[in-house]
Write an enzyme that holds these catalytic residues in place. Sequence first.
Site, mmCIF file in Angstrom:
data_model
loop_
_atom_site.group_PDB
_atom_site.id
_atom_site.type_symbol
_atom_site.label_atom_id
_atom_site.label_comp_id
_atom_site.label_asym_id
_atom_site.label_seq_id
_atom_site.Cartn_x
_atom_site.Cartn_y
_atom_site.Cartn_z
ATOM 1 N N ARG A 185 -0.968 1.638 33.722
ATOM 2 C CA ARG A 185 0.324 0.970 33.786
ATOM 3 C C ARG A 185 0.819 1.046 35.218
ATOM 4 O O ARG A 185 0.585 2.045 35.916
ATOM 5 C CB ARG A 185 1.347 1.610 32.835
ATOM 6 N N HIS A 226 -3.405 -8.606 35.780
ATOM 7 C CA HIS A 226 -3.393 -7.876 34.504
ATOM 8 C C HIS A 226 -4.385 -8.503 33.513
ATOM 9 O O HIS A 226 -4.012 -8.984 32.445
ATOM 10 C CB HIS A 226 -1.986 -7.841 33.906
ATOM 11 N N GLU A 269 5.830 -5.752 37.421
ATOM 12 C CA GLU A 269 5.187 -7.014 37.028
ATOM 13 C C GLU A 269 6.212 -8.033 36.534
ATOM 14 O O GLU A 269 7.168 -7.667 35.864
ATOM 15 C CB GLU A 269 4.171 -6.745 35.912
#
Length: 315
Positions: A235, A282, A264
């Site tokens: 993450r 991602h 993000e």
Amino acid sequence: MRLLITRPMPDKVLAAAKARFDVTLRDSAAVLDAAELRAALRDYDVVLPTLGDRFQADVFADVPAPRARLLANFGVGYNHIDVAAAKAAGVAVTNTPGAVTDATADIALSLILMTARRLGEGERLLRAGQWQGWGPTQMLGMHVTGKTVGIIGMGRIGKAIARRCHYGFGMEVLFHNRSTVGDAGVPARQVPLDQAMAADFVVVAVPGGAATHHLIGADAFGAMKPSGYFINIARGDVVDESALIAALQAGRIAGAGLDVYEFEPKVPPALIGMENVTLLPHLGTACLEVRENMGLMAVDNLIAHLDGRDMPNRV
């Protein structure tokens, strides 16, 4: 039972959901905004959210008696959901572990190779029409085979990365984990964080959340060697992005490969401008069959709730 699905899903997942639920499909790739988060809890019996749909304490505080009784998260990571606040409001939370393991581990190895061997840089050079032909000293990178890898977090994904590194590239495996790991699945040594950070390649594979927020900061990067490469497939907020940028700019580490980011979808211009940094949007689980399996696992959790059975993946 009314089900809100917060993002477009593969057809197979939608068909499975529509067979048992009155489905509302939100046709947008954007995360739920503040009003949508509250409406989801207020207007639906169950919700299938995913990364970035921030069901935090303030949302539950504004909807103290939610109609929704389950957030069936699409994804193994659920740090965007305040599980304690959900539980206090009577809302269960599930996730989709297992379905993402191999695909995410594959991306970790892709980032190791792309960054160490300068593959992204080389493709940009070629596409720009600047390649002058092969030469003995052209774009020399780091040889991966036989190097050391330090894996931060030895859960399912960490072990899958270790297998690929050990059996595929003959790498020595070091790992750091908060609890003792009895069987890493390959020959490996559990070591303190600073020793794992001193490997040739460092791969972060811990879950997100308060316990791991900025786990990798200036001190951790200070333990890396100048020839070391840093990889994050976990993450984004596990890493202090400003500390990473500082380490790269100062030449304290050789490069980085990132699939996730602290804020993000925003990616710092400083990272975008560095040729020794590989950046992916991602893509960790971005395979159709993997996303189908994730969605079907989430639907299984929803159906178990509907049928009054124990949910397979309650968190």
